[in-house]
Design a protein around this motif. Structure first.
Motif, PDB file in Angstrom:
ATOM      1  N   UNK A 161      78.492  77.429  -4.550  1.00  0.00           N
ATOM      2  CA  UNK A 161      78.801  76.381  -3.568  1.00  0.00           C
ATOM      3  C   UNK A 161      77.690  75.338  -3.491  1.00  0.00           C
ATOM      4  N   UNK A 162      76.439  75.772  -3.576  1.00  0.00           N
ATOM      5  CA  UNK A 162      75.319  74.826  -3.551  1.00  0.00           C
ATOM      6  C   UNK A 162      75.359  73.901  -4.763  1.00  0.00           C
ATOM      7  N   UNK A 163      75.701  74.436  -5.930  1.00  0.00           N
ATOM      8  CA  UNK A 163      75.791  73.614  -7.137  1.00  0.00           C
ATOM      9  C   UNK A 163      76.963  72.641  -7.057  1.00  0.00           C
ATOM     10  N   UNK A 164      78.064  73.048  -6.445  1.00  0.00           N
ATOM     11  CA  UNK A 164      79.212  72.154  -6.275  1.00  0.00           C
ATOM     12  C   UNK A 164      78.830  70.981  -5.381  1.00  0.00           C
ATOM     13  N   UNK A 165      78.096  71.250  -4.307  1.00  0.00           N
ATOM     14  CA  UNK A 165      77.651  70.178  -3.411  1.00  0.00           C
ATOM     15  C   UNK A 165      76.692  69.241  -4.147  1.00  0.00           C
ATOM     16  N   UNK A 166      75.769  69.795  -4.930  1.00  0.00           N
ATOM     17  CA  UNK A 166      74.845  68.967  -5.706  1.00  0.00           C
ATOM     18  C   UNK A 166      75.587  68.088  -6.713  1.00  0.00           C
ATOM     19  N   UNK A 167      76.600  68.649  -7.369  1.00  0.00           N
ATOM     20  CA  UNK A 167      77.390  67.896  -8.344  1.00  0.00           C
ATOM     21  C   UNK A 167      78.139  66.753  -7.663  1.00  0.00           C
ATOM     22  N   UNK A 168      78.752  67.029  -6.527  1.00  0.00           N
ATOM     23  CA  UNK A 168      79.483  65.984  -5.809  1.00  0.00           C
ATOM     24  C   UNK A 168      78.540  64.884  -5.338  1.00  0.00           C
ATOM     25  N   UNK A 169      77.351  65.256  -4.873  1.00  0.00           N
ATOM     26  CA  UNK A 169      76.377  64.265  -4.426  1.00  0.00           C
ATOM     27  C   UNK A 169      75.934  63.386  -5.594  1.00  0.00           C
ATOM     28  N   UNK A 170      75.679  63.998  -6.743  1.00  0.00           N
ATOM     29  CA  UNK A 170      75.238  63.233  -7.917  1.00  0.00           C
ATOM     30  C   UNK A 170      76.345  62.312  -8.431  1.00  0.00           C
ATOM     31  N   UNK A 171      77.591  62.761  -8.376  1.00  0.00           N
ATOM     32  CA  UNK A 171      78.702  61.945  -8.863  1.00  0.00           C
ATOM     33  C   UNK A 171      79.008  60.774  -7.945  1.00  0.00           C
TER      34      UNK A 171
END
Length: 125
Positions: free
Chosen positions: A81-91
């Motif tokens: 879940x933390x990586x999904x949030x990081x990916x969405x923030x970067x995108x």
């Protein structure tokens, strides 16, 4: 209601409304995050049910069988879940810090773009 044109005439079609109708607009990782949250909620509910049944039968010991199994699963889910949030923030952040979706909407004068639905040959990305 969505409007589509067929041979020069406009045809109105009803959009499906329901509890899960909004899931078709989500991307894979956001849908995965929702499924992981449902999985964690099911694990919490299962632990609560096991605790209630243990108390009802008079067992007052530790529920290590549940803890040993569910702790690594919960940890792995939190990392994903933390990586999904990081990916969405970067995108969704441009180089100047402005959100990409906001910038695209501002460029389109905040009007919904209906061309993102894809075509018959290829779905939208």
């Amino acid at each position: 209601m969505a409007v589509s044109s067929t041979r020069g005439r406009r045809v109105r079609r009803k959009e499906k409304k329901g509890l899960f109708a909004h899931l078709k607009n989500l991307g894979f990782t956001n849908r995965l995050a929702l499924y992981i949250m449902v999985f964690l909620a099911a694990g919490l509910a299962g632990g609560f049910y096991l605790a209630v049944k243990s108390i009802a039968t008079g067992y007052t010991g530790a529920l290590t069988c549940w803890t040993v199994v569910f702790t690594p699963i919960g940890t792995a889910c939190s990392i994903v879940l933390a990586r999904i949030v990081d990916k969405s923030r970067a995108e969704n952040t441009s180089a100047d810090g402005e959100g990409i979706k906001y910038a695209a909407a501002k460029a389109n004068r905040f009007v919904a773009n209906t061309s993102d639905l894809g075509s018959v040959d290829s779905p939208s990305i």
